[in-house]
Scaffold this active site. Structure first.
Site, PDB file in Angstrom:
ATOM      1  N   ARG A   1     -10.043   2.673   5.999  1.00  0.00           N
ATOM      2  CA  ARG A   1     -11.228   3.471   5.709  1.00  0.00           C
ATOM      3  C   ARG A   1     -11.240   4.680   6.629  1.00  0.00           C
ATOM      4  O   ARG A   1     -10.917   4.553   7.828  1.00  0.00           O
ATOM      5  CB  ARG A   1     -12.511   2.646   5.946  1.00  0.00           C
TER       6      ARG A   1
ATOM      7  N   ASP B   1      -4.903   8.095   3.507  1.00  0.00           N
ATOM      8  CA  ASP B   1      -5.311   7.854   2.116  1.00  0.00           C
ATOM      9  C   ASP B   1      -6.831   7.858   1.989  1.00  0.00           C
ATOM     10  O   ASP B   1      -7.366   7.907   0.890  1.00  0.00           O
ATOM     11  CB  ASP B   1      -4.763   6.492   1.671  1.00  0.00           C
TER      12      ASP B   1
ATOM     13  N   GLU C   1     -15.698  11.046   1.057  1.00  0.00           N
ATOM     14  CA  GLU C   1     -14.771  11.157  -0.085  1.00  0.00           C
ATOM     15  C   GLU C   1     -15.510  11.691  -1.305  1.00  0.00           C
ATOM     16  O   GLU C   1     -16.595  11.190  -1.623  1.00  0.00           O
ATOM     17  CB  GLU C   1     -14.152   9.792  -0.377  1.00  0.00           C
TER      18      GLU C   1
ATOM     19  N   HIS D   1      -7.255   8.511  -1.814  1.00  0.00           N
ATOM     20  CA  HIS D   1      -7.653   7.096  -1.887  1.00  0.00           C
ATOM     21  C   HIS D   1      -6.946   6.393  -3.061  1.00  0.00           C
ATOM     22  O   HIS D   1      -7.592   5.878  -3.985  1.00  0.00           O
ATOM     23  CB  HIS D   1      -9.184   6.963  -2.002  1.00  0.00           C
ATOM     24  N   LEU D   2      -5.617   6.376  -2.961  1.00  0.00           N
ATOM     25  CA  LEU D   2      -4.809   5.812  -4.050  1.00  0.00           C
ATOM     26  C   LEU D   2      -4.259   4.421  -3.724  1.00  0.00           C
ATOM     27  O   LEU D   2      -3.493   3.870  -4.508  1.00  0.00           O
ATOM     28  CB  LEU D   2      -3.616   6.746  -4.342  1.00  0.00           C
TER      29      LEU D   2
ATOM     30  N   ALA E   1      -5.162   1.418  -3.893  1.00  0.00           N
ATOM     31  CA  ALA E   1      -5.276   0.320  -4.869  1.00  0.00           C
ATOM     32  C   ALA E   1      -4.869   0.773  -6.266  1.00  0.00           C
ATOM     33  O   ALA E   1      -4.966  -0.002  -7.219  1.00  0.00           O
ATOM     34  CB  ALA E   1      -6.715  -0.184  -4.893  1.00  0.00           C
TER      35      ALA E   1
HETATM   36  N1  LIG Z   1      -6.786   2.499   0.516  1.00  0.00           N
HETATM   37  C1  LIG Z   1      -7.057   1.573  -0.340  1.00  0.00           C
HETATM   38  O1  LIG Z   1      -7.110   1.821  -1.537  1.00  0.00           O
HETATM   39  C2  LIG Z   1      -7.300   0.178   0.115  1.00  0.00           C
HETATM   40  C3  LIG Z   1      -6.919  -0.926  -0.689  1.00  0.00           C
HETATM   41  C4  LIG Z   1      -7.182  -2.218  -0.229  1.00  0.00           C
HETATM   42  C5  LIG Z   1      -7.808  -2.400   0.984  1.00  0.00           C
HETATM   43  N2  LIG Z   1      -8.202  -1.307   1.691  1.00  0.00           N
HETATM   44  C6  LIG Z   1      -8.864  -1.471   2.979  1.00  0.00           C
HETATM   45  O2  LIG Z   1      -7.965  -2.086   3.867  1.00  0.00           O
HETATM   46  C7  LIG Z   1      -8.678  -2.820   4.840  1.00  0.00           C
HETATM   47  C8  LIG Z   1      -8.052  -4.192   4.990  1.00  0.00           C
HETATM   48  O3  LIG Z   1      -8.133  -4.910   3.765  1.00  0.00           O
HETATM   49  P1  LIG Z   1      -7.662  -6.437   3.740  1.00  0.00           P
HETATM   50  O4  LIG Z   1      -7.727  -6.881   2.345  1.00  0.00           O
HETATM   51  O5  LIG Z   1      -6.405  -6.606   4.494  1.00  0.00           O
HETATM   52  O6  LIG Z   1      -8.861  -7.096   4.552  1.00  0.00           O
HETATM   53  P2  LIG Z   1      -8.799  -8.424   5.398  1.00  0.00           P
HETATM   54  O7  LIG Z   1     -10.189  -8.834   5.602  1.00  0.00           O
HETATM   55  O8  LIG Z   1      -7.844  -9.383   4.828  1.00  0.00           O
HETATM   56  O9  LIG Z   1      -8.209  -7.943   6.820  1.00  0.00           O
HETATM   57  C9  LIG Z   1      -8.939  -7.186   7.722  1.00  0.00           C
HETATM   58  C10 LIG Z   1      -8.515  -7.617   9.109  1.00  0.00           C
HETATM   59  O10 LIG Z   1      -9.094  -6.731  10.054  1.00  0.00           O
HETATM   60  C11 LIG Z   1      -9.378  -7.494  11.198  1.00  0.00           C
HETATM   61  N3  LIG Z   1     -10.303  -6.828  12.075  1.00  0.00           N
HETATM   62  C12 LIG Z   1     -11.661  -6.825  12.025  1.00  0.00           C
HETATM   63  N4  LIG Z   1     -12.140  -6.119  13.064  1.00  0.00           N
HETATM   64  C13 LIG Z   1     -11.075  -5.668  13.758  1.00  0.00           C
HETATM   65  C14 LIG Z   1     -10.936  -4.901  14.932  1.00  0.00           C
HETATM   66  N5  LIG Z   1     -12.002  -4.449  15.596  1.00  0.00           N
HETATM   67  N6  LIG Z   1      -9.691  -4.632  15.387  1.00  0.00           N
HETATM   68  C15 LIG Z   1      -8.618  -5.086  14.725  1.00  0.00           C
HETATM   69  N7  LIG Z   1      -8.688  -5.845  13.616  1.00  0.00           N
HETATM   70  C16 LIG Z   1      -9.907  -6.113  13.144  1.00  0.00           C
HETATM   71  C17 LIG Z   1      -9.902  -8.792  10.626  1.00  0.00           C
HETATM   72  O11 LIG Z   1      -9.808  -9.825  11.575  1.00  0.00           O
HETATM   73  C18 LIG Z   1      -8.972  -9.025   9.462  1.00  0.00           C
HETATM   74  O12 LIG Z   1      -7.874  -9.823   9.833  1.00  0.00           O
HETATM   75  C19 LIG Z   1     -10.127  -2.803   4.367  1.00  0.00           C
HETATM   76  O13 LIG Z   1     -10.803  -1.760   5.057  1.00  0.00           O
HETATM   77  C20 LIG Z   1     -10.043  -2.424   2.925  1.00  0.00           C
HETATM   78  O14 LIG Z   1     -11.197  -1.820   2.489  1.00  0.00           O
HETATM   79  C21 LIG Z   1      -7.962  -0.039   1.301  1.00  0.00           C
HETATM   80  O1  LIG Z   2     -11.195  -1.437  -0.515  1.00  0.00           O
HETATM   81  C1  LIG Z   2     -10.490  -1.341  -1.492  1.00  0.00           C
HETATM   82  O2  LIG Z   2     -10.286  -2.271  -2.283  1.00  0.00           O
HETATM   83  C2  LIG Z   2      -9.765  -0.085  -1.712  1.00  0.00           C
HETATM   84  O3  LIG Z   2     -10.193   0.906  -0.843  1.00  0.00           O
HETATM   85  C3  LIG Z   2      -9.735   0.356  -3.119  1.00  0.00           C
HETATM   86  O4  LIG Z   2     -10.820   1.141  -3.449  1.00  0.00           O
HETATM   87  P1  LIG Z   2     -10.953   1.661  -4.943  1.00  0.00           P
HETATM   88  O5  LIG Z   2     -11.329   0.494  -5.772  1.00  0.00           O
HETATM   89  O6  LIG Z   2     -12.020   2.691  -4.914  1.00  0.00           O
HETATM   90  O7  LIG Z   2      -9.633   2.212  -5.319  1.00  0.00           O
END
Ligand SMILES: NC(=O)c1ccc[n+]([C@@H]2O[C@H](COP(=O)([O-])OP(=O)(O)OC[C@H]3O[C@@H](n4cnc5c(N)ncnc54)[C@H](O)[C@@H]3O)[C@@H](O)[C@H]2O)c1
Ligand SMILES: O=C(O)[C@H](O)COP(=O)(O)O
Length: 611
Positions: A299, A323, A328, A347-348, A350
């Site tokens: 994020r 990303d 946004e 933000h691609l 996913a």
């Molecule tokens: N760019 C995208 O399109 C996209 C897609 C999927 C996920 N994401 C983002 O990626 C991130 C992770 O997703 P995920 O599915 O792996 O989540 P998840 O919950 O499986 O993993 C998150 C991890 O972060 C850890 N964490 C929490 N606080 C922390 C800190 N202060 N320092 C270090 N680690 C810490 C947690 O313990 C956990 O293990 C989320 O923010 C999610 O929104 C973005």
């Molecule tokens: O947290 C997520 O799952 C990702 O950031 C994906 O976000 P989106 O659904 O807007 O692509």
């Protein structure tokens, strides 16, 4: 032999009453919490349980919509497979790109809302819904765009799709890592602009370099696996991750300081929370190895973006690949986006065909399940109660709500309830009995008869706390077989008077106690009096002088009025002294009938209670 064990103070609250919640609430919101067809757990956000959707603002089905089906608003693009599933169950309104005003205008017509990261679901949305909104589905992982506190206060379940885009996000992280290290985006733009700049775009190698993963969850660990395949040395910092899990994929968990000091590349994978907000800032950049490269597919808000610009300009950070952004889409003049050492994507993470289909199905199933009243495995703002546990607790859930309902109806005067103690007597070890659901149902029973608030598993603790009701729980450890989860549940309300003074026990609290017998909840104690009456229909409690003919006298008054008695039990302290008679009745007696019971000479006090 009974020995009191731990006492847990549950935190509780007074609800900001959503405008919709009128007195026409469905009388019993949570019936049997297990679906007979699929044996899956049910949570009280189901259609039957809905707070009088028909009384909420506008509820006429939109054009083409089928009356009686719930309405799901899909506010951002969702994969076809998910939409198909939703359409089998609900009226589906796909309205993409709504302004906040348009969303607020539509939401009172919707039972569920599905969003991705582009829609802010703030308190205004829950307030505008008038209470009809029962589920928010986040088609993805991050729920930082949903106001969870507001959702909980409004009894709205929030579910997400936590797994289907993990690989896509991890692959995007690797794509950014490799693209950044070889200047792919910049070189591509340069060549397309007619230049041939082979010397300018010399990259750095990945093999042997140290990659620090911050946030070793689902995405972080998949990035780690892939980076190891590229020959990188991978370390991770995550205060909540298991060292064993990290070790099993060849990753060492380290402190934040060590990660900062040793990493050539840092990849961010934690959620955006108050604790992670601007986690990378001037101070942390100052601790990093000069020339570090940053990847962020988590994020935008976890980085102080101004500080990153400064770190890039000073050379502490050689490159960044982003990303996600604090705002946004970012402003057109956003310095990071325009920075020549920064690679960006909109933000691609996913956004693969496969991930979007998977997410759509995952969220559609979660939302449908929640609307049907099943406990969602991906509920974000409700306690997870595994289906097996729920199935076992089902009759106790009913008992808990009924005891709450009885206890509150015994309270006299308008002083209000401040202090409730719930005791669970069980041969199970305290860790082996999850009482959150039972506590929620007792809260529901206590609060719904005296308010227009709709209480469910999501908002029970909040509602109690908002109303200033402190609920403490006590476990009474019994000897015996732990096969039966609970022997009895006792609910006590302190510091109140009772309209049936015999319900007050020796220590001064209104006391009701119940057990489950053959799957049916029974009231087994009122005040100091042992009774035994099944908790079906309604209940008349009479205190009388223990003498022959009393059962007949009361029974014949009820019989004359055609009120069917389904159960009768007399509890007495000693023969010929005082007794409490508990009479279960199928029909509600008229006022006249109750007056006649009160006029029977030996009856000293009586009360009619709706169960
Ligand atoms: N760019 C995208 O399109 C996209 C897609 C999927 C996920 N994401 C983002 O990626 C991130 C992770 O997703 P995920 O599915 O792996 O989540 P998840 O919950 O499986 O993993 C998150 C991890 O972060 C850890 N964490 C929490 N606080 C922390 C800190 N202060 N320092 C270090 N680690 C810490 C947690 O313990 C956990 O293990 C989320 O923010 C999610 O929104 C973005
Ligand atoms: O947290 C997520 O799952 C990702 O950031 C994906 O976000 P989106 O659904 O807007 O692509």
């Amino acid at each position: 032999m009974a020995a009191p064990s731990q006492t847990t103070a549950a935190t509780h609250q007074r609800v900001l009453l959503p405008a919709h919640q009128s007195a026409t609430l469905a009388p019993s919101v949570l019936r049997l919490p297990v679906c007979a067809n699929c044996n899956r757990a049910r949570l009280s956000v189901s259609a039957a349980a809905a707070p009088a959707a028909s009384t909420a603002a506008p509820s006429a089905p939109a054009d083409g919509a089928v009356a009686g089906k719930p309405t799901v608003l899909v506010a951002e693009k969702l994969g076809a497979a998910g939409l198909d599933l939703l359409r089998e169950f609900a009226n589906v309104d796909c309205s993409y790109g709504l302004s906040p005003e348009e969303l607020r205008a539509k939401i009172p017509l919707c039972d569920a809302l599905i969003v991705r990261s582009g829609t802010k679901v703030g308190r205004d949305v829950f307030e505008a819904s008038g209470g009809r909104l029962r589920v928010v589905g986040r088609a993805g992982v991050g729920i930082d765009n949903v106001d969870l506190a507001a959702a909980t206060e409004h009894g709205c379940l929030v579910v997400n799709a936590p797994t289907a885009n993990t690989i896509a996000a991890a692959e995007h992280g690797i794509a950014l890592l490799t693209a950044m290290s070889r200047n792919i985006a910049q070189a591509d733009a340069s060549l397309k602009a007619g230049k041939w700049q082979r010397n300018k775009y010399v990259g750095v190698s990945l093999v042997g370099k140290t990659l620090a993963i911050l946030g070793f969850g689902k995405v972080g660990s998949e990035v780690a696996r892939r980076a190891k395949g590229l020959g990188m040395h991978v370390i991770a910092h995550d205060p909540y991750a298991s060292a064993d899990r990290a070790r099993s994929i060849g990753v060492e968990l380290v402190s934040m300081e060590e990660a900062m000091a040793t990493a050539d590349f840092i990849s961010l994978h934690m959620p955006l929370t108050p604790a992670t907000n601007k986690m990378l800032n001037d101070e942390t950049f100052a601790k990093m190895k000069k020339g570090v490269r940053i990847i962020n597919v988590a994020r935008g808000g976890v980085i102080d973006e101004d500080a990153l610009v400064r770190a890039l300009d000073s050379g502490i950070v050689a490159q960044a690949a982003l990303d996600v952004f604090t705002k946004e889409p970012p402003a057109p003049d956003n310095k990071l986006v325009l920075h020549e050492n920064v690679t960006v994507t909109p933000h691609l993470g996913a956004s693969t065909v496969e991930a979007q289909e998977g997410v759509a199905v995952e969220i559609a199933e979660a939302v449908i399940g929640a609307l049907k009243g099943e406990l969602a495995a991906s509920a974000v703002n409700a306690p997870m109660v595994p289906a097996e546990v729920l199935s076992e607790l089902a009759p106790y859930v009913v008992l808990a709500e009924k005891l709450g309902r009885l206890a509150v109806q015994l309270v006299a005067g308008g002083g209000g309830i401040k202090s409730v103690k719930v005791s669970y007597a069980s041969a199970r070890a305290p860790d082996d009995l999850d009482t959150r659901l039972l506590r929620a149902m007792i809260t529901k029973g206590l609060i719904e008869p005296i308010s227009s608030v709709f209480v469910n598993l999501v908002n029970a603790d909040f509602t109690a706390k908002q109303r200033g009701v402190r609920i403490t729980e006590e476990r009474i450890l019994l000897d015996g077989s732990p096969e039966t989860p609970i022997d009895y549940i006792q609910v006590q309300i302190a510091h109140v008077e009772s309209k049936f003074p015999s319900a007050i026990c020796e220590t001064g609290e209104i006391t009701v106690e119940g057990r489950v017998k053959d799957g049916i909840p029974h009231l087994t104690k009122v005040g100091a009096f042992q009774v035994d009456v099944s908790l079906e229909g309604s209940l008349i409690l009479c205190r009388q002088v223990d003498q022959p003919g009393m059962i007949g006298s009361v029974g014949s008054v009820l019989g004359e009025e055609n009120v069917n008695v389904n159960f009768m039990s007399v509890g007495r302290i000693a023969p010929r002294k005082h007794a409490v008679m508990a009479i279960g009745v199928d029909e509600e007696p008229s006022k006249g009938t109750l007056t006649k019971i009160g006029e029977i000479p030996a009856i000293e006090e009586f009360v009619f209670l709706k169960i």
